[in-house]
Enzyme design. Structure first.
Site, PDB file in Angstrom:
ATOM      1  N   GLU A 249       0.853  -1.192   0.000  1.00  0.00           N
ATOM      2  CA  GLU A 249       0.000   0.000   0.000  1.00  0.00           C
ATOM      3  C   GLU A 249       0.884   1.237   0.000  1.00  0.00           C
ATOM      4  O   GLU A 249       1.995   1.215   0.532  1.00  0.00           O
ATOM      5  CB  GLU A 249      -0.900   0.044   1.240  1.00  0.00           C
ATOM      6  CG  GLU A 249      -1.978  -1.017   1.281  1.00  0.00           C
ATOM      7  CD  GLU A 249      -2.767  -0.989   2.574  1.00  0.00           C
ATOM      8  OE1 GLU A 249      -3.804  -1.655   2.627  1.00  0.00           O
ATOM      9  OE2 GLU A 249      -2.340  -0.301   3.536  1.00  0.00           O
ATOM     10  N   LYS A 251       2.325   4.532   1.370  1.00  0.00           N
ATOM     11  CA  LYS A 251       2.459   5.149   2.689  1.00  0.00           C
ATOM     12  C   LYS A 251       2.275   6.649   2.504  1.00  0.00           C
ATOM     13  O   LYS A 251       3.146   7.343   1.991  1.00  0.00           O
ATOM     14  CB  LYS A 251       3.823   4.862   3.323  1.00  0.00           C
ATOM     15  CG  LYS A 251       3.912   5.363   4.760  1.00  0.00           C
ATOM     16  CD  LYS A 251       5.251   5.094   5.378  1.00  0.00           C
ATOM     17  CE  LYS A 251       5.197   5.383   6.880  1.00  0.00           C
ATOM     18  NZ  LYS A 251       4.658   6.714   7.209  1.00  0.00           N
ATOM     19  N   ARG A 256      -2.946   9.646  10.411  1.00  0.00           N
ATOM     20  CA  ARG A 256      -3.540   8.333  10.619  1.00  0.00           C
ATOM     21  C   ARG A 256      -4.744   8.477  11.537  1.00  0.00           C
ATOM     22  O   ARG A 256      -4.677   9.151  12.573  1.00  0.00           O
ATOM     23  CB  ARG A 256      -2.512   7.380  11.221  1.00  0.00           C
ATOM     24  CG  ARG A 256      -2.948   5.928  11.183  1.00  0.00           C
ATOM     25  CD  ARG A 256      -1.790   5.015  11.460  1.00  0.00           C
ATOM     26  NE  ARG A 256      -2.189   3.619  11.484  1.00  0.00           N
ATOM     27  CZ  ARG A 256      -1.339   2.630  11.739  1.00  0.00           C
ATOM     28  NH1 ARG A 256      -0.078   2.884  11.993  1.00  0.00           N
ATOM     29  NH2 ARG A 256      -1.772   1.380  11.750  1.00  0.00           N
ATOM     30  N   ARG A 271      -3.933   9.198  15.827  1.00  0.00           N
ATOM     31  CA  ARG A 271      -3.005   8.195  16.366  1.00  0.00           C
ATOM     32  C   ARG A 271      -2.736   8.423  17.846  1.00  0.00           C
ATOM     33  O   ARG A 271      -2.462   7.486  18.592  1.00  0.00           O
ATOM     34  CB  ARG A 271      -1.698   8.262  15.566  1.00  0.00           C
ATOM     35  CG  ARG A 271      -0.595   7.373  16.100  1.00  0.00           C
ATOM     36  CD  ARG A 271       0.602   7.384  15.175  1.00  0.00           C
ATOM     37  NE  ARG A 271       1.796   6.917  15.867  1.00  0.00           N
ATOM     38  CZ  ARG A 271       2.952   6.687  15.267  1.00  0.00           C
ATOM     39  NH1 ARG A 271       3.072   6.881  13.974  1.00  0.00           N
ATOM     40  NH2 ARG A 271       3.990   6.281  15.953  1.00  0.00           N
ATOM     41  N   GLU A 301      -5.836   6.776   6.386  1.00  0.00           N
ATOM     42  CA  GLU A 301      -4.918   7.908   6.375  1.00  0.00           C
ATOM     43  C   GLU A 301      -5.668   9.086   5.764  1.00  0.00           C
ATOM     44  O   GLU A 301      -6.209   8.986   4.648  1.00  0.00           O
ATOM     45  CB  GLU A 301      -3.674   7.593   5.557  1.00  0.00           C
ATOM     46  CG  GLU A 301      -2.537   8.566   5.760  1.00  0.00           C
ATOM     47  CD  GLU A 301      -1.712   8.282   7.010  1.00  0.00           C
ATOM     48  OE1 GLU A 301      -0.825   9.084   7.331  1.00  0.00           O
ATOM     49  OE2 GLU A 301      -1.961   7.247   7.656  1.00  0.00           O
ATOM     50  N   PHE A 342      -7.749   1.738   4.816  1.00  0.00           N
ATOM     51  CA  PHE A 342      -6.911   0.548   4.625  1.00  0.00           C
ATOM     52  C   PHE A 342      -7.150  -0.581   5.628  1.00  0.00           C
ATOM     53  O   PHE A 342      -6.491  -1.615   5.569  1.00  0.00           O
ATOM     54  CB  PHE A 342      -5.429   0.906   4.618  1.00  0.00           C
ATOM     55  CG  PHE A 342      -4.949   1.639   5.852  1.00  0.00           C
ATOM     56  CD1 PHE A 342      -4.710   0.983   7.041  1.00  0.00           C
ATOM     57  CD2 PHE A 342      -4.722   3.006   5.786  1.00  0.00           C
ATOM     58  CE1 PHE A 342      -4.253   1.658   8.153  1.00  0.00           C
ATOM     59  CE2 PHE A 342      -4.257   3.697   6.906  1.00  0.00           C
ATOM     60  CZ  PHE A 342      -4.029   3.013   8.089  1.00  0.00           C
ATOM     61  N   ARG A 418       5.243  -2.779  17.376  1.00  0.00           N
ATOM     62  CA  ARG A 418       5.981  -3.002  16.124  1.00  0.00           C
ATOM     63  C   ARG A 418       6.341  -4.479  16.078  1.00  0.00           C
ATOM     64  O   ARG A 418       7.440  -4.885  16.414  1.00  0.00           O
ATOM     65  CB  ARG A 418       7.225  -2.122  16.089  1.00  0.00           C
ATOM     66  CG  ARG A 418       6.919  -0.641  15.876  1.00  0.00           C
ATOM     67  CD  ARG A 418       8.184   0.177  15.730  1.00  0.00           C
ATOM     68  NE  ARG A 418       7.897   1.536  15.302  1.00  0.00           N
ATOM     69  CZ  ARG A 418       7.661   2.550  16.124  1.00  0.00           C
ATOM     70  NH1 ARG A 418       7.656   2.345  17.419  1.00  0.00           N
ATOM     71  NH2 ARG A 418       7.418   3.753  15.653  1.00  0.00           N
ATOM     72  N   LYS A 424       7.593  -0.899   6.628  1.00  0.00           N
ATOM     73  CA  LYS A 424       7.541   0.299   5.808  1.00  0.00           C
ATOM     74  C   LYS A 424       8.855   0.437   5.047  1.00  0.00           C
ATOM     75  O   LYS A 424       9.927   0.100   5.561  1.00  0.00           O
ATOM     76  CB  LYS A 424       7.273   1.546   6.652  1.00  0.00           C
ATOM     77  CG  LYS A 424       8.285   1.804   7.758  1.00  0.00           C
ATOM     78  CD  LYS A 424       7.864   2.985   8.608  1.00  0.00           C
ATOM     79  CE  LYS A 424       8.834   3.180   9.781  1.00  0.00           C
ATOM     80  NZ  LYS A 424       8.435   4.285  10.662  1.00  0.00           N
TER      81      LYS A 424
END
Length: 556
Positions: A249, A251, A256, A271, A301, A342, A418, A424
């Site tokens: 996708e 970025k 966000r 976020r 986003e 997304f 994470r 990313k």
């Protein structure tokens, strides 16, 4: 529970630098808290609200100093002088109480519930006279306080406890108090917090219902969950090698957002879990028109674009909308947005966090209006080869986006971590997001503006900010004005022309190189750092981590 008992806990926390000891101290306090456990889990960090609740008390350091003066009879100028000397308004309050020239006729004993409810109530005052009411309420608490109690009442008001207690410490203490210190128990508390973002709920559930109760906690509409975070891959090839069933996708350089719909009502969260529904009426209108769902949580986003060219605008431009409380419609017209959807985290009456991404996306596609003008699926591709993926990456950069995200179609959604489910890929010398911890008033014609910013990254292990450099120059007059407006309310203490700040502002920083350095406590320094814009969507603990700085240093 008397407030002095909590203050004794604060003092024990302050007396040790050991995270293990802090955890043990808090675990004991939580075990003894009884029905006040929810309040104590908040007050342990000096927090009065969950992260997703409105938390602006409407009280500056200057107003708090006036409350101290009113409660003690000590001159306001003297309180301010102590504040400058100590760098801690809480210490200034303690000195004022020690030197008070007036005593209340009927002083009482502070209790935890009264302090907690009184301070939370400050956020509710509106309109004429609201500042005076806030000052009176704080002064009322201080009138009944001894010096040590006054110190922590004021530190709670200004949001500067200085105890080294972060989310991880609270998590471990809850596990130790009501479960055990096993990895399973800690993980259960962490997972429950990531889906609720409320230690009041998590701690009470752990106390009364144990592991089974924590496992039952889940997503609720209008209570945002943390965003799943991506790790950085070194290349497109590296990202594909690490992902079994990849989906690519774009970025985007945007905000966000989690968009909640409950019985048709729409709310938008950042976020940072802040409710920005009022700031984005255009998103609300688009969701009502283009999303076929009465109950859902959609992740997206929000990307700003130039209404004349149709091209994307930098996040720094879009961010002007995030904190705006006036002229909202005008700003929406100046900085219109598209919403690149997304993920789908909730639909109907249940959470989809444990469902694989491929299923979540299929159900998301069912909700989107194919002819919608604002809500669109994020540009995406299932690559058949490395060449396909690299071409898609090039297209993203050519379109003015930051890079690409590589996701695993078979993966569940893991809030806040994470974990490697997402990677990313961005250009190698990407900027850092850093917290501003200190600034200095300039000289000459710029003497009323704060500049010369001292910057810090986040040390996740120690749960504190570590300094990494300064921005000395390169700021325009407009940037200096905006920085000053944002930073002056955060001033904790002043020495000469240097102001130490409550670290709430995060900025994007560009630089030439990362160097080893003994000047800053991170052990690193940025060479030629430059201001890249404000990150209104990030809290200080969302700043780039020290471990990432270390990795970037090694990879140069």
């Amino acid at each position: 529970m008397e407030y002095r008992q909590l203050v004794a806990t604060y003092d024990r926390l302050d007396a040790t630098a050991s995270t293990i000891e802090k955890t043990e101290i808090l675990a004991t306090a939580f075990e003894d808290a009884g029905e006040l456990l929810p309040e104590l889990t908040q007050l342990a960090r000096g927090r009065l609200f969950a992260p997703w609740e409105p938390d602006d008390l409407g009280v500056s350091s200057s107003l708090t100093a006036r409350a101290i003066a009113n409660a003690t009879g000590v001159a306001h100028d003297r309180v301010e002088a102590w504040y400058r000397e100590t760098g801690d308004l809480g210490d200034a309050a303690a000195l004022a109480v020690e030197n008070r020239s007036q005593a209340t006729l009927f002083s009482g004993t502070l209790d935890v519930a009264t302090v907690y409810e009184t301070l939370r109530g400050l956020a509710d005052y509106e309109g004429a006279g609201s500042q005076d009411r806030r000052i009176d309420d704080i002064a009322g608490l201080l009138a009944d306080a001894d010096p040590d109690e006054a110190r922590y009442v004021v530190r709670t008001v200004v949001g500067a406890m200085r105890l080294g207690v972060g989310e991880g410490t609270i998590r471990d203490a809850v596990a130790a108090a009501f479960l055990d210190d096993s990895e399973e128990a800690v993980s259960a508390v962490e997972r429950a917090y990531e889906v609720t973002n409320d230690f009041r709920t998590v701690s009470e559930t752990a106390r009364t219902r144990g592991l089974d109760g924590l496992a039952s906690l889940g997503v609720e509409l209008f209570r945002p969950v943390k965003a799943m975070l991506a790790r950085k891959a070194e290349s497109v090839a590296d990202a594909l090698d690490s992902t079994e069933r990849p989906l690519l996708e774009y970025k985007y350089d945007g905000m966000r957002a989690k968009i909640h719909v409950r019985d048709g009502e729409v709310r938008v969260f950042t976020r940072r879990l802040e409710d920005v529904t009022a700031q984005f009426p255009d998103i609300v209108a688009a969701v009502e028109a283009e999303l076929d769902a009465e109950n859902a949580i959609v992740e997206a986003e929000v990307v700003g674009y130039d209404p004349e060219t149709g091209g994307p605008i930098p996040f720094q431009e879009l961010s002007k909308r995030i904190k705006r409380t006036s002229d909202i419609e005008e700003l929406a017209a100046e900085y219109p947005v598209t919403v690149r959807v997304f993920d789908l985290l909730y639909r109907g009456d249940g959470s989809l966090l444990d469902s694989p991404l491929v299923e979540r996306l299929a159900r998301l596609d069912d909700l989107l209006d194919a002819d919608g003008e604002t809500l669109e699926r994020a540009t995406h591709l299932q690559p058949e080869s490395l060449e396909d993926a690299e071409a898609f990456y090039g297209d993203a950069l050519e379109a003015g986006q930051e890079g690409i995200i590589v996701k695993n179609l078979d993966a569940a959604y893991q809030p806040g971590s994470r974990v490697g489910y997402m990677l990313k890929v961005k250009p190698t010398m990407e900027p850092l997001d850093l917290a501003v911890v200190q600034a200095k008033w300039s000289e000459g014609r710029k003497s009323e503006w704060l500049g010369r910013l001292r910057l810090a990254c986040w040390d996740a292990e120690r749960e504190e900010l570590r300094e990494i450099g300064r921005i000395f120059s390169g700021l325009t007059d407009d940037e200096l004005r905006e920085l000053t407006a944002k930073l002056e309310p955060l001033v904790r203490s002043v020495e000469g022309r240097t102001a130490k700040l409550r670290p709430e502002v995060v900025i994007e920083v560009e630089y030439e190189e990362i160097q080893s350095s003994t000047t800053y406590d991170s052990g690193y320094a940025l060479r030629f750092p430059r201001f890249g814009g404000f990150r209104e969507d990030l809290a200080p603990e969302d700043a780039d981590r020290l471990e990432r700085v270390e990795r970037l240093y090694e990879e140069q």
